[in-house]
Design an enzyme around this catalytic site. Structure first.
Site, short mmCIF file in Angstrom:
data_model
loop_
_atom_site.label_atom_id
_atom_site.label_comp_id
_atom_site.label_asym_id
_atom_site.label_seq_id
_atom_site.Cartn_x
_atom_site.Cartn_y
_atom_site.Cartn_z
N GLN C 128 0.99 -1.34 0.13
CA GLN C 128 0.13 -0.03 -0.15
C GLN C 128 0.76 1.32 0.14
OE1 GLN C 128 -2.41 1.37 3.62
NE2 GLN C 128 -4.09 0.43 2.24
N GLY C 129 0.61 2.08 -1.11
CA GLY C 129 1.38 3.36 -1.00
C GLY C 129 0.33 4.71 -0.67
N SER C 131 0.43 6.67 2.69
CA SER C 131 0.99 7.46 3.69
C SER C 131 2.34 8.11 3.16
CB SER C 131 1.54 6.93 4.94
OG SER C 131 0.07 6.55 5.78
N SER C 163 4.22 -1.75 4.10
CA SER C 163 4.81 -2.94 4.67
C SER C 163 4.99 -3.84 3.15
CB SER C 163 3.69 -3.83 5.27
OG SER C 163 3.18 -2.89 6.36
N GLU C 246 -15.81 -2.17 6.41
CA GLU C 246 -15.24 -2.70 7.54
C GLU C 246 -16.26 -3.80 8.12
OE1 GLU C 246 -13.81 -3.97 10.14
OE2 GLU C 246 -13.89 -2.18 11.57
#
Lengths: 390, 341, 390, 341
Positions: C128-129, C131, C163, C246
């Site tokens: 995931q890019g 932040s 991550s 969610e």
């Protein structure tokens, strides 16, 4: 770093202690908590005893009739009177600790002559008319209006959280004289005679069930212009001058008292067997560490205030006062929560037990005289220099 | 698994809320609590309201239908007790509810039953109950206003007339819950006769759970009160609820009440000992700490007797000492860690 | 209020449990924590086993290749795999829990065909890019620029806290395509192939001493316009659609694991005698109460999410998720602080002890995925309806 | 009473700060702590720096002037140790300082002395020291880097060569403080011979106090770090330090460090047992909780190894377990409540 007393300080303590030993037994019996006139009489009797013995206005400057004592001497006074079980300042609180010093700092010679001696002698009681129902933390938003009419101001509004209003002779009153000016700029300080027509005092019951405070309703009350301290619209500065006159001794006597309560708690816990519970015992130990630190913080603040006083400064740094108030208010609440544990339900649920009453009144400590939230703001912005919140 | 409130349960809860809004709203609460002070004797119970509560099923709820009940279960009881806690309804609600199947006329609200929690069951002819002394069991609420006392020993239970208890009144910190303290004197007769019956363990667990439900209701109510006040009270030119310091106090209160809610409801379903202990622990903490934070949000405004907030704090203190205290709950939960895996 | 399982749910659990009993012993040995390629291989092997057994994408919709399971089934899956000691989702995390569902919801048929099956089969890993060094809590302020050039975007910027970047095939990238537009309005979602020229990955060591994250530097990296999900400048909505997806199951497996750790702590304390200290024992009891409540809160949230799904809603109310995250992150930190008490200094100061390592990594829980401060803002403003802070 | 830092004391403190800024500033700290990881053995001590510290008087400070010291007292020692804690200076500073009058060449920084805190003093010929096992005394810092070990029994003290200790290294959570764990094996020889001397009680109290001073320095430093970060880091278009949530975290940190400061300094003057316990308790708590709050203020930025913050937390954890732990301090302070009135 010296914690021992100088010979002069030691002599002051010895003389004071000797006087207390003689004087305290002559006090009349304590009045009932709800009998306000009797409480006034008792507190003023004690103030007169202090006056006669030369201890009245200990921390006031000599030219205002005080003893010009150093903050350390004041601390010794608070420590010794608390240890000896002497009365608290009680009804003399506002006069001796706030209105008086304000008048001493900002009053004309005539004003000082009129108001200061009766405070020191225990003849007149003052109360404080600052907070309003809509001006609590945000004091500068107060709305009680004073309109000039000849030689008088005509005052209308409501003040709240006023201690001793029922038995006070005077009220130090903060009013708005210029509604057009910016919030802090249109305020004026007035000495209000509590027997003036148009004043209604309504006692407020606190959650502890006692009437500690009152609301004061002002309906076209006339106050002579001569009763104004400082210039018109300069009341904010006048007030803050004295609020800044903090010598680190606020609550000092209470810390001494809390440390005594801790010993009493340990004794009670040993008596009823709860001392054997390590959870409770270690909690008491932790509190002992906290109050030890607080007492040293008082001495630290007082020493710095004393030095600042000697060198021309006038105040303990804001850090000291706010750090102390934040830590102390929390510690005091924790102390009486722990007292409830020591007592067990039969004592903790009995509102007649002094520790249960103290537990209830401790709840105001994180609110009165600047909430903990306000204190944290002060520390963050004024002491740590963090950017102002919006 | 469908861990939600059913429509029937919601209707039941709403019925109780409507009844209490009409018969014991915030104004009634304030009025009942005044005049205050240790000097003034606390008010007696409102027998008319008590009968209405009985009619609405607060006490009979879990009795079988042929005994005049609704045949409902603990989850339903928890929901109506939560409402009672929200309204800060005074009286020995838990004891009367538990006695509904035992004491004649308790179910419909004609009789008021209080309870005595005895840590040690006295044998016939033995000395005074161990409750007297420092144990929480030494306190009885609403003794003067009650018709019967449900006495819970560790395993067995019996019913006694209030006069059988040798007890002194004390000045209760909660103005709406008068308390008596048992005297430690022999010959009170609590252990005499053969009227002890089994079932105390279940009743004690249910009492702890229903008390937790009362606390949960109070914890939820103080969130509402704090939020209402933070929305309307203005300082520094804006509502105090727009300050993060106040916002985060309120958020913390919500976290406490909502985590307590999940375990109180779950314990009503599972009827598990350890889960009941968790429910008591979390609900007591939520009620006490939420009331304190609510006071902080109210500032000086909450410090007057007229404000409702302090009544929540005092009741929460009192309820926290009834039935399952924190020490007992924590030890029970520690013990449970050894038991199951 | 029902906590028991339906027959279908019970059957699902039994079948899963039987499969786990057979499948887990066939797993290869766990790789070293620092060997990222081996960790990827291990995690993808496990994903392939799930795929072959019909458990891949359990909670994905059936038309995306998933099993369309209910949140309750997903919860049972997490509970059972944790109890059986099965591997965590590991390197498959972003693909299975975020990028995949986003593509399923917003992708074209072609995009879904291209990217979803390899995620489910364990063939491709996503990272995931989102932040950036200057866009953490305030994600919408991100500055990585993407400029359209023919059929490509040319991307330049820095992403952080990514991550598995070292072993990922794809990165779900949020970039700014319109620097003139208001903060949220100029963002676009791109699928970035991690082997594109111009990408530099620099591992970041965490305070626990492990390299869990990386910085990703993007220097004129060309990404085909065909890799864009949704419309240009609509990336914020695209991203939020999935964040809102969610089902209350986040951290559910971890709560099960924490409850197991609590039992282990009690066992360890009994072995080393610390169980006899009531302070520690009661602290463990209190934690047991807290995690009991958290587990029930998970079930409560999942039940409500499931109901919302059945009735057309799509999400667990924000209250549930934020309440849970706030309470859980604090409880997890308290759990491992208590573990340090159980261990005593010799264990607590030994970084090789798994509980000490877990204590260190628990520190991120009040920060990652929305700090506790942000969660409190959400509760105050969106759930309690307090006025927006300034 | 004049409870302020004198000009001489301030000059001493400033000298130590200047030395440490030049020789062990934040960059040096970061460099010393890298590379990290349980796999990498922790760095040895910088002997050159150690000698400079010796020359600056960190160890000899309290020796009489005719023994090469400065004849200073505990207050002065506390101030320089606070600076060492602020810089997070690694090494057995407390032990070497305490050994300065006993171990030749410790005073000038030529020898490095570590310490072993034995809860039970072994009699000659007896079994292993009770330290081995679960007691905190079972850990020794910088054993490989030390020349001598100061062994403190409950009442008596002796010096041993490091090789006399039968100990295994463990992977210390603090990358700059290697630790060994004593093995529980008989015949280690700790109790043999007649070299035990009195004075352990005073040394142990001083060790607790100087450790508290290190913790105080760290607690103050993390306030600075948090405030610096909160001033410069921007999110949502403004410095995060303008959010009350962050402001109040920082204010709480300041309250902790300043209350700890008052009692640490006072204990240095009073040399009182209970006050030293209070100092240890407050300083440990200030160091640990400030480091955690500082991490929270830093957010993700503080979670990298390169950030200084985690080193403060790890050192604070370690120092909290050395000499006087929280349990001991609380029991001592509870005990003191019975003693004096």
């Amino acid at each position: 770093m010296r914690l021992d007393r100088t010979p002069q300080q030691e002599e002051f303590r010895c003389t004071l202690r000797a006087w207390l030993t003689e004087a305290l037994p002559t006090l009349p019996p304590k009045p009932a908590p709800s009998d306000w006139p009797a409480r006034r009489a008792y507190d003023m009797h004690w103030q007169r005893m202090l006056y006669d013995a030369g201890y009245a206005g200990l921390h006031w400057p000599a030219d205002a009739g005080g003893q010009g004592a150093t903050p350390t001497q004041h601390l010794i006074f608070l420590e010794e009177t608390e240890r000896a079980g002497a009365p608290y300042v009680g009804a003399g609180f506002v006069g001796l600790l706030h209105a008086g010093p304000t008048i001493a700092a900002e009053g004309t010679p005539e004003q000082r002559r009129r108001w200061l001696p009766p405070i020191l002698r225990g003849d007149e009681v003052w109360c404080q008319g600052f907070s309003e129902p809509d001006a609590g933390s945000d004091l500068a938003s107060l709305r009680t209006r004073a309109v000039r009419d000849g030689d008088s101001y005509v005052v209308t509004g409501t003040k709240v959280w006023t201690s001793h209003a029922e038995v006070a002779d005077w009220c130090e009153l903060l009013v708005r004289t210029d509604p057009e000016a910016p919030r802090h700029a249109g305020l004026t300080w007035l000495a209000l005679p509590m027997d003036a027509p148009g004043i209604t005092v309504r006692p407020l019951r606190t959650l502890a069930g006692t009437a500690e405070f009152a609301e004061v309703f002002l309906d076209d009350v006339r106050v002579p212009v001569a009763n104004r301290l400082g210039a018109e619209n300069d009341g904010w500065r006048v007030t803050m001058v004295t609020l800044a006159y903090e010598r680190g001794t606020a609550f000092a006597g209470e810390v001494v008292a809390c440390r005594r309560v801790l010993h009493d708690l340990a004794r009670a816990a040993r008596r009823n067997g709860r001392w054997d519970d390590p959870v409770l015992r270690r909690r008491l130990g932790r509190l002992n560490g906290e109050f030890t630190a607080l007492w040293r913080l008082v001495q630290w603040n007082v020493s710095h205030a004393e030095h600042a006083g000697r060198t021309g400064g006038s105040s303990v740094p804001g850090a000291g006062a706010s750090v102390f108030k934040l830590a102390y208010s929390g510690a005091r609440q924790e102390l009486y929560d722990t007292a409830a544990e020591v007592l067990g339900p039969e004592g903790a649920l009995d509102s007649c037990h002094e520790w249960t009453a103290a537990r209830l009144s401790s709840l105001s400590y994180t609110i009165a005289a600047g909430t903990s939230q306000i204190q944290r703001n002060i520390l963050a912005e004024r002491v740590l220099g963090l950017p102002k919140g919006r | 698994m469908d861990f939600r409130i059913t429509e029937d349960q919601e209707a039941l809860r709403r019925g109780m809320r409507d009844l209490l809004t009409a018969r014991f709203g915030p104004e009634d609460l304030r009025e009942a609590a005044a005049p205050p002070g240790p000097q003034t004797p606390p008010h007696g119970l409102d027998r008319g309201l008590w009968r209405e509560l009985g009619k609405a099923g607060l006490f009979a709820l879990r009795l079988p239908e042929d005994e005049g009940g609704a045949g409902a279960g603990l989850p339903e009881a928890v929901l109506v007790f939560e409402e009672a806690g929200r309204a800060l309804l005074p009286g020995p609600l838990v004891a009367t509810h538990l006695a509904a199947g035992t004491v004649p006329d308790a179910a419909d609200g004609s009789r008021v039953v209080t309870a005595l929690d005895l840590p040690q069951e006295p044998g016939a002819g033995e000395g005074p109950p161990a409750a007297a002394g420092t144990a929480p069991g030494g306190l009885v609420e609403h003794l003067d206003g009650a018709d019967d006392v449900l006495v819970l020993g560790p395993a067995r239970v019996r019913v006694l007339p209030p006069a059988a208890l040798d007890a002194d009144p004390l000045s209760s910190v909660d103005p709406l819950t008068p308390l008596h303290r048992l005297r430690a004197r022999p010959g009170t007769g609590l252990g005499e006769g053969g009227q002890w019956r089994p079932g105390a363990r279940r009743l004690r667990r249910e009492a702890a759970l229903l008390t937790a439900a009362l606390q949960l209701g109070s914890a939820g109510r103080t969130v509402e009160l704090a939020v209402e006040h933070a929305r309307s009270r203005r300082q520094f030119g804006r509502p105090i609820g727009s300050f993060q310091a106040v916002q985060h106090l309120c958020a913390g209160m919500l976290v406490r009440s909502e985590t307590a809610r999940s375990v109180v409801y779950a314990a009503a379903v599972s009827e598990d000992e350890a889960e009941t202990a968790a429910a008591a622990l979390r609900a007591d903490e939520a009620a006490v700490r939420n009331a304190r934070d609510c006071l902080q949000v109210f500032g000086g405004m909450g410090f007057t007797w007229e404000a409702e907030v302090h009544l929540h704090l005092k009741r929460a203190w009192l309820r926290a000492e009834q039935w399952m205290t924190a020490v007992t709950a924590e030890e029970e939960l520690a013990h449970a860690l050894q038991r199951d895996t």
